[in-house]
Design a protein around this motif. Sequence first.
Motif, PDB file in Angstrom:
ATOM      1  N   MET A 130       0.826  -1.203   0.000  1.00 49.63           N
ATOM      2  CA  MET A 130       0.000   0.000   0.000  1.00 49.63           C
ATOM      3  C   MET A 130       0.866   1.261   0.000  1.00 49.63           C
ATOM      4  O   MET A 130       0.631   2.188  -0.776  1.00 49.63           O
ATOM      5  CB  MET A 130      -0.917  -0.023   1.221  1.00 49.63           C
ATOM      6  N   CYS A 131       1.881   1.305   0.854  1.00 45.16           N
ATOM      7  CA  CYS A 131       2.704   2.517   0.968  1.00 45.16           C
ATOM      8  C   CYS A 131       3.549   2.742  -0.280  1.00 45.16           C
ATOM      9  O   CYS A 131       3.666   3.879  -0.755  1.00 45.16           O
ATOM     10  CB  CYS A 131       3.587   2.430   2.203  1.00 45.16           C
ATOM     11  N   LEU A 132       4.169   1.680  -0.816  1.00 45.58           N
ATOM     12  CA  LEU A 132       5.042   1.850  -1.975  1.00 45.58           C
ATOM     13  C   LEU A 132       4.276   2.325  -3.203  1.00 45.58           C
ATOM     14  O   LEU A 132       4.862   2.896  -4.125  1.00 45.58           O
ATOM     15  CB  LEU A 132       5.757   0.533  -2.284  1.00 45.58           C
ATOM     16  N   ALA A 133       2.955   2.085  -3.232  1.00 47.06           N
ATOM     17  CA  ALA A 133       2.162   2.561  -4.363  1.00 47.06           C
ATOM     18  C   ALA A 133       2.131   4.077  -4.426  1.00 47.06           C
ATOM     19  O   ALA A 133       1.942   4.657  -5.500  1.00 47.06           O
ATOM     20  CB  ALA A 133       0.730   2.011  -4.270  1.00 47.06           C
ATOM     21  N   TYR A 134       2.317   4.758  -3.288  1.00 46.58           N
ATOM     22  CA  TYR A 134       2.295   6.220  -3.242  1.00 46.58           C
ATOM     23  C   TYR A 134       3.694   6.827  -3.240  1.00 46.58           C
ATOM     24  O   TYR A 134       3.833   8.036  -3.438  1.00 46.58           O
ATOM     25  CB  TYR A 134       1.553   6.691  -1.985  1.00 46.58           C
ATOM     26  N   MET A 135       4.700   6.023  -2.997  1.00 48.36           N
ATOM     27  CA  MET A 135       6.076   6.516  -2.894  1.00 48.36           C
ATOM     28  C   MET A 135       6.765   6.476  -4.252  1.00 48.36           C
ATOM     29  O   MET A 135       6.276   5.838  -5.181  1.00 48.36           O
ATOM     30  CB  MET A 135       6.825   5.675  -1.847  1.00 48.36           C
ATOM     31  N   PRO A 136       7.903   7.164  -4.426  1.00 51.88           N
ATOM     32  CA  PRO A 136       8.600   7.167  -5.721  1.00 51.88           C
ATOM     33  C   PRO A 136       8.975   5.757  -6.162  1.00 51.88           C
ATOM     34  O   PRO A 136       9.155   4.862  -5.319  1.00 51.88           O
ATOM     35  CB  PRO A 136       9.846   8.013  -5.438  1.00 51.88           C
ATOM     36  N   PRO A 137       9.101   5.524  -7.472  1.00 51.27           N
ATOM     37  CA  PRO A 137       9.430   4.178  -7.972  1.00 51.27           C
ATOM     38  C   PRO A 137      10.746   3.632  -7.431  1.00 51.27           C
ATOM     39  O   PRO A 137      10.917   2.417  -7.323  1.00 51.27           O
ATOM     40  CB  PRO A 137       9.489   4.363  -9.489  1.00 51.27           C
ATOM     41  N   THR A 138      11.688   4.514  -7.095  1.00 48.91           N
ATOM     42  CA  THR A 138      12.982   4.054  -6.578  1.00 48.91           C
ATOM     43  C   THR A 138      12.936   3.711  -5.097  1.00 48.91           C
ATOM     44  O   THR A 138      13.932   3.230  -4.550  1.00 48.91           O
ATOM     45  CB  THR A 138      14.045   5.139  -6.797  1.00 48.91           C
ATOM     46  N   SER A 139      11.809   3.948  -4.441  1.00 50.67           N
ATOM     47  CA  SER A 139      11.699   3.690  -3.010  1.00 50.67           C
ATOM     48  C   SER A 139      11.638   2.186  -2.748  1.00 50.67           C
ATOM     49  O   SER A 139      11.346   1.380  -3.636  1.00 50.67           O
ATOM     50  CB  SER A 139      10.461   4.364  -2.429  1.00 50.67           C
ATOM     51  N   SER A 140      11.899   1.836  -1.503  1.00 43.74           N
ATOM     52  CA  SER A 140      11.825   0.435  -1.096  1.00 43.74           C
ATOM     53  C   SER A 140      11.322   0.367   0.331  1.00 43.74           C
ATOM     54  O   SER A 140      11.316   1.363   1.056  1.00 43.74           O
ATOM     55  CB  SER A 140      13.198  -0.243  -1.207  1.00 43.74           C
ATOM     56  N   ALA A 141      10.880  -0.823   0.717  1.00 44.72           N
ATOM     57  CA  ALA A 141      10.480  -1.089   2.093  1.00 44.72           C
ATOM     58  C   ALA A 141      11.360  -2.204   2.626  1.00 44.72           C
ATOM     59  O   ALA A 141      11.820  -3.065   1.870  1.00 44.72           O
ATOM     60  CB  ALA A 141       9.004  -1.485   2.162  1.00 44.72           C
ATOM     61  N   VAL A 142      11.604  -2.180   3.922  1.00 45.33           N
ATOM     62  CA  VAL A 142      12.414  -3.219   4.539  1.00 45.33           C
ATOM     63  C   VAL A 142      11.717  -3.672   5.813  1.00 45.33           C
ATOM     64  O   VAL A 142      11.267  -2.858   6.620  1.00 45.33           O
ATOM     65  CB  VAL A 142      13.858  -2.724   4.830  1.00 45.33           C
ATOM     66  N   MET A 143      11.582  -4.999   5.949  1.00 49.35           N
ATOM     67  CA  MET A 143      11.064  -5.604   7.165  1.00 49.35           C
ATOM     68  C   MET A 143      12.253  -6.202   7.904  1.00 49.35           C
ATOM     69  O   MET A 143      12.929  -7.098   7.383  1.00 49.35           O
ATOM     70  CB  MET A 143      10.021  -6.672   6.835  1.00 49.35           C
ATOM     71  N   VAL A 144      12.494  -5.713   9.112  1.00 51.44           N
ATOM     72  CA  VAL A 144      13.727  -6.066   9.808  1.00 51.44           C
ATOM     73  C   VAL A 144      13.434  -6.329  11.277  1.00 51.44           C
ATOM     74  O   VAL A 144      12.571  -5.690  11.882  1.00 51.44           O
ATOM     75  CB  VAL A 144      14.776  -4.935   9.637  1.00 51.44           C
ATOM     76  N   SER A 145      14.148  -7.284  11.838  1.00 50.43           N
ATOM     77  CA  SER A 145      14.049  -7.577  13.256  1.00 50.43           C
ATOM     78  C   SER A 145      14.836  -6.553  14.059  1.00 50.43           C
ATOM     79  O   SER A 145      15.762  -5.911  13.552  1.00 50.43           O
ATOM     80  CB  SER A 145      14.585  -8.987  13.533  1.00 50.43           C
TER      81      SER A 145
END
Length: 607
Positions: free
Chosen positions: A350-365
């Motif tokens: 959901m969030c990356l759909a609104y963010m720039p194409p070069t953006s990324s998400a990271v799931m981290v412990s």
Amino acid sequence: MLPRVRASTALASSRSHTFKAFYATIRSLRQPPPDPDDIPPSDNDFIMSILRANPSLRDTRSYLASFGPRPKPPPSAPSADIALPSVSLTPESIPVALEHPKPSPVLASILDPVVKRTALVKVQGPFTDVQLDSIARGLVYLEKLGLVSVIVVENDTLARGDQDERSALAEETMRIVTTLEKQGGRARPVLGAVVRLGPKPGDEEAADPDLEYPEAHTFPSDLVAIRSALRAGEIPVIPPFALDSFCRSVRIDANDVLGALARGMAEAAGLDNSQSDPTADGVPSADVDLTPLRLMIINREGGVPSYARSGYPHLLINLASEYSHIHDTFHEPWHNSNPTALSNLALARMCLAYMPPTSSAVMVSHRSPSSLIANLITNKPALSSSLPHALLQGNRRLTAHTPTLLRRGLPIRVLRTINDIDRPKMNALLEQSFGRTLDQKAFYQRLEQTLDFVIIAGDYVGAAIVTNEPCEGSPVPISYLDKFAVLPSHQGDGTVDFLWVALHDESYGLGHPFSANPNGGKGGVGEGRDLVWRSRANNPVNKWYFERSSGHVRMGSWVLFWCDAEKRLRLEQAARAHAGMSYVEKWEEGRLAQWGDAVQKIPSVWQ
């Protein structure tokens, strides 16, 4: 004897004190200081975290393009339509300037070497004090590198509707603020609601079926508190509250707050850019770009478990093509071990759909805070997902706490006939990628006779073309990687890895359950074949090929690479039990000479 005894006793005492001092020094290096309230994070730790990221030259350039000083726009020349009066000035007639001189762009870039950008961060607790210290240290380091966090607090153990949930979330917010300041950062609690409950007005009429909307929204005027904190150099920390239709502050899911902020901050940044003055004398602005560049989900469970890695996390996820497949292959026990993995996967989408194409998400412990710095600088996973499966399985860096990197990604499809290829788009892709002019007639005539399949990423931003080449002495043609191309604008955004993983699944990795990715091909069903290709000896991409191939051999000005069919290797190893495999098996004898002979006969298709 007495002086000797005294001397021996003194020496033993001195050694004892020396050992105690040495032990105390080592212990102080291994443990945090007892009272770090007024001590900022160590600069040495910060520098080591950057060095461990091991960025490439392309990674460094990409980071500087986003966070380095922005170039000064060229001064505008006076219009030719305006006649300037001719004035003759003598040294005595020149007035003295009373205004203060403006700082030079060079000096300003030294004093403020980075452009501040924003990241949305979900701190998904509960965490102990030690765990929160580690998280806060990583976020403070990120701020030094130019990425300022906008933190949304979540507590999984606090049930919705509890009587004391508001006070508990407010206390958790203040606890995070205190921890950030203890680590040397500056933070501000934003306890008032910054989002509004429900869909944004007008979404019903212009709803995009491919877009997931949060159950909350925000307007630019609602972001005043966040702007104020960022301008003051403070990290805003926000509890998951929203205003309902009666202007009451109610608790909602933190994912909806993050989704509303991702959309609202991107829209507000767009308005800022449209109203900004481009002639700013090259001096960095005191304001912060609200466009979120990263989404960081910090939890206790880590990334999304993968069926292909025995439950270890996915390394890189292409949301455009893998989202549904991850849901379908999510094993039942993982709902207990990773209860929020799928909801966080939906949050990233959901969030990356609104963010720039070069953006990324990271799931981290919370166990891997240093990986946040590596993700910021390289924008890549800890380990490349396109590395050989056996190499990944035996890599000690792949653990249950390895972060998962998520990108908006691109759809992947497999074409089986030459008539399905969009030739103008393919021509543009190949010529831009290789920087050469394609002999289109010769190229497509050859494909009409030899084409096996073509893998297309997105709208022809990347392609892998595999052909069947005749081989003397063998009744079976060799599987040859004729072209592997990615547009320069998409190199470094994950497209290369997405494309190579699909190539693996359709060729030498075929026949394994972990090759059943949804790329429009065979779905992992079939027999894998050895994949062969060649590259110029001076090709800078060869280092990347070395890491992904089973072997290589020099052929004059060329290098021949190959990847062994993984299913056959598995069967051979099982047949030989624990004896292992020899250096040269019977089925390997003479194949390099056959491959080299076949590859050298392939004509060039460049003009």
